[in-house]
Structures are given as C-alpha cells and as structure tokens.
Design an enzyme around this catalytic site. Structure first.
Site, PDB file in Angstrom:
ATOM      1  N   ARG A   1     -28.697  19.051  43.664  1.00 47.87           N
ATOM      2  CA  ARG A   1     -29.582  19.145  42.496  1.00 47.87           C
ATOM      3  C   ARG A   1     -30.965  18.600  42.824  1.00 47.87           C
ATOM      4  NH1 ARG A   1     -27.363  16.677  37.034  1.00 47.87           N
ATOM      5  NH2 ARG A   1     -28.006  14.728  38.000  1.00 47.87           N
TER       6      ARG A   1
ATOM      7  N   LYS B   1     -34.634  17.734  37.399  1.00 44.94           N
ATOM      8  CA  LYS B   1     -34.659  16.320  36.984  1.00 44.94           C
ATOM      9  C   LYS B   1     -35.960  15.671  37.419  1.00 44.94           C
ATOM     10  CE  LYS B   1     -31.062  12.847  36.357  1.00 44.94           C
ATOM     11  NZ  LYS B   1     -30.629  13.202  35.000  1.00 44.94           N
TER      12      LYS B   1
ATOM     13  N   GLU C   1     -30.538  20.279  24.277  1.00 43.37           N
ATOM     14  CA  GLU C   1     -29.940  19.065  24.835  1.00 43.37           C
ATOM     15  C   GLU C   1     -30.003  17.927  23.833  1.00 43.37           C
ATOM     16  OE1 GLU C   1     -29.614  17.897  28.907  1.00 43.37           O
ATOM     17  OE2 GLU C   1     -31.413  19.049  29.342  1.00 43.37           O
TER      18      GLU C   1
HETATM   19  C1  LIG Z   1     -29.578  13.581  34.230  1.00 45.39           C
HETATM   20  C2  LIG Z   1     -29.600  14.396  32.983  1.00 45.39           C
HETATM   21  C3  LIG Z   1     -28.412  14.822  32.342  1.00 45.39           C
HETATM   22  C4  LIG Z   1     -27.047  14.392  32.790  1.00 45.39           C
HETATM   23  O1  LIG Z   1     -26.708  14.828  34.054  1.00 45.39           O
HETATM   24  P1  LIG Z   1     -25.478  14.148  34.840  1.00 45.39           P
HETATM   25  O2  LIG Z   1     -25.488  14.802  36.156  1.00 45.39           O
HETATM   26  O3  LIG Z   1     -24.265  14.446  34.054  1.00 45.39           O
HETATM   27  O4  LIG Z   1     -25.772  12.686  34.880  1.00 45.39           O
HETATM   28  C5  LIG Z   1     -28.540  15.649  31.239  1.00 45.39           C
HETATM   29  N1  LIG Z   1     -29.727  16.008  30.749  1.00 45.39           N
HETATM   30  C6  LIG Z   1     -30.881  15.601  31.320  1.00 45.39           C
HETATM   31  C7  LIG Z   1     -32.166  16.035  30.739  1.00 45.39           C
HETATM   32  C8  LIG Z   1     -30.848  14.787  32.442  1.00 45.39           C
HETATM   33  O5  LIG Z   1     -31.995  14.389  32.996  1.00 45.39           O
END
Ligand SMILES: *Cc1c(COP(=O)(O)O)cnc(C)c1O
Length: 336
Positions: free
Chosen positions: A77, A180, A216
């Site tokens: 990722r 991210k 989200e």
């Molecule tokens: C990091 C994140 C998540 C959760 O991802 P995981 O891999 O399950 O920790 C969900 N939404 C956003 C916007 C994120 O930055």
C-alpha cells in the site's frame, strides 16, 4: 511501564530505522537513536505534501512470541501511495526488513499479552529534496518508529456515535482518498474536531460529488451487517483498509455473503449492525448515526452493546493477531 494505562499517544522508544534515497538509489537501512530529523527547508514534503505513511501493529501472544500483522500489505500500500504522488517507492522486501528491525530493536516496548496493549509501528516516506517550483523531489527519506499503545477499548467493546455533516469532505472522487497521505488527514481535522466538540467519535463522510453514498468514517472504513450479509462501500475516494480486507475474508469464512459496492445513505436504516474498522481499534461498533443536516437519527445497538456479528469478527481478528487462534492465511509474521 504501566502497560494497562497506555493511551494512543507517542512514547519514546530506543531506536528508529531510516533509509535514504539519494543519487537515484536507496541506501542501506540505518539505525538511529535520535527522535529528530534534519532536512532542507525547501523539502517537497513540507511545501507540496509529498509524504505518505502507514500504520501497523506488533502483538505479544500468550506464547510470548511477537507477531506483526499483514506487513506485506502495508508495504504494498505504501508503494501505491508513493507512485500516486510521484515519490520513489520503497521496496517491499526492504520495508519488511525495516519493520522487523524496528520491532526487534525495541522489543522491550512490546507490551505483555495480558495488558491488551500493542506496539504501534509507523512507517513514513517523505520527499526531502528542495524544490521551489511544483515538482517531485530527487531525494527521499523512509523512516520507521514504533511506540507502545494501549488497548483501544478501555471500558469494554462499546458502541460509539457518529455524525454526518455535508459541508465537509475528506477526499474527492479520483483524488487522493485511496492513498495514505497526510493531506487527507489535514483535510479531516476541522470536521473531526467539530464532531468531537458535538460529542461524536467521528464524522461519517458521504461521497463528495452527490452526498448520496456512504464513504468513510473518520479515518476508518465503514461496514454494515444485515442478516447473513457483510457490506462495505466502494468508491474512488476510500482508502483500502487492510483491517476491512481481513474482516471480509473472515466474514466469508463464517459463511456470510460479502458485498463491496456503492451504498446509498438511504440504505442505512436497513442494516442491523454497523461499524468502523482500522488498525487502531480493529472494529468500532456504531450505536447511533445522527444526520446533523436533516436531524434524522439512525439507531443500531441495543442496550449500549456491540452486535453479535461485530463481536465475533472482532474476537476472531484479535485472536489471530495475538496468536490465540490459528492463522490459516499466514497473516502474521513471527519476530524472533
Ligand atoms: C489507514 C486508514 C484506514 C484503515 O486502514 P487499515 O489498513 O485497516 O489500518 C482507513 N481509512 C483511512 C482514511 C486510513 O487512512
């Protein structure tokens, strides 16, 4: 260290691991005991947001072994995030090596099993070369620090309340929502603070274009359960959560039907259990969602308890992470 009193905050540990990209190549992993970095004041991460991060955890099991959860998924990722904002991607194998090194060097900070706490691992990738015009950097720094964090649910696995506010978006369709990067978090700070002041745990964001579909929940993915179905929204602005991906697999294994599709806000009242999911809490069950614009309220949990499916999914995933349950998919890496 009072392990059971830990919160989700920064506590210094012994070492961090660093790697520099210079002259067109990544160098060797370096170990540092300094909490500081120095960089050029013109660095692209500071001016143009050329930065991406990850978050994962290491857990100490009842067998005393330390396990890291799905580290290869975080590595991949971070590559996707890097490529999307023209940063030099950090190699997957090197990422794993760096995570293992950072945990090994800070072993004494991995909380004991009984505490319910864990070691949070924060990889960061930043553009460090100076640019005045809007361009990608020629130099990058990859860094991993770790910090022990407490159990997310101190008062038990209790539902939280969320709020819908249409004047705020976290990310745009086909924008940076699927990667991210820090900018998405900056964009969510104001609405998040407002939600907290109003007494809610997070904002439930709708799709930025039509405000019709669920996107989200704060910085976590959203999922819903109805009968034998686990449903989670699909859009071009949702970050692919590794927790959600794992829960989808576990739901399938439990014989549930898994749906990943656009989910309209109108459908919310049809669902029996809803929750947010991510590395920090695994699952945050949701008790009520208030639409601040229309006044409509969506109630879920009964008697302030998490629903049975949320509870089962939560216990199964945590069981795998701590090594209490079998790990049929090889999600955990044991660190010696
Ligand atoms: C990091 C994140 C998540 C959760 O991802 P995981 O891999 O399950 O920790 C969900 N939404 C956003 C916007 C994120 O930055």
């Amino acid at each position: 260290m009072n392990w059971s009193e830990l919160s989700f905050g920064y506590l210094p540990t012994d070492y961090n691991v660093r790697c520099y990209y210079r002259d067109g190549k990544w160098g060797d992993l370096e170990v540092s005991s300094s909490e500081n970095i120095t960089m050029h004041m013109g660095a692209t991460c500071l001016h143009y947001g050329q930065e991406a991060f990850e978050g994962l955890k290491a857990f100490r099991g009842p067998d005393e072994k330390i396990r890291v959860f799905r580290v290869d998924e975080n590595a991949k990722r971070m590559q996707t995030s890097a490529e999307a904002i023209l940063m030099e991607a950090f190699p997957v194998e090197k990422f794993k090596e760096a995570v293992i090194k950072a945990v090994q060097l800070n072993k004494r900070f991995v909380p004991p099993f009984e505490s319910g706490a864990s070691l949070y691992i924060r990889p960061l990738l930043i553009g460090t070369g100076p640019k005045v015009g809007v361009q990608p950097s020629d130099e990058y720094l990859f860094i991993i620090f770790v910090t022990p964090v407490g159990p997310y649910f101190k008062g038990g696995f209790k539902p939280a309340n969320m709020v819908i506010m249409r004047e705020y978006d976290r990310a745009a369709p086909h924008g940076t929502g699927t990667i991210k990067v820090g900018g998405n978090y900056a964009a969510s700070l104001k609405s998040g603070e407002l939600a907290h002041k109003m007494g809610y745990a997070s904002v439930l964001y709708l799709d930025a274009r039509e405000k019709k579909y669920i996107d989200e929940c704060g910085a976590a993915n959203f999922f819903m359960i109805k009968g034998n179905t686990y449903a989670t929204p699909e859009s071009t602005s949702i970050l692919p959560s590794i927790t959600n991906k794992s829960l989808m697999q576990l739901a399938k294994d439990m014989g549930m039907t898994v749906e990943k599709r656009p989910i309209a806000l109108d459908e919310l009242e049809d669902f029996e259990e809803v929750g947010a999911c991510g590395t920090a809490a695994v699952i945050t069950p949701i008790g009520r969602i208030d639409d601040a614009d229309t006044g409509k309220q969506y109630e879920f949990a009964t008697n302030g308890q998490a629903g049975p499916v949320c509870l089962k999914l939560y216990q199964t995933l945590r069981g795998i992470q701590y090594g209490e349950l079998p790990d049929p998919y090889g999600w955990t890496t044991i660190i010696d």
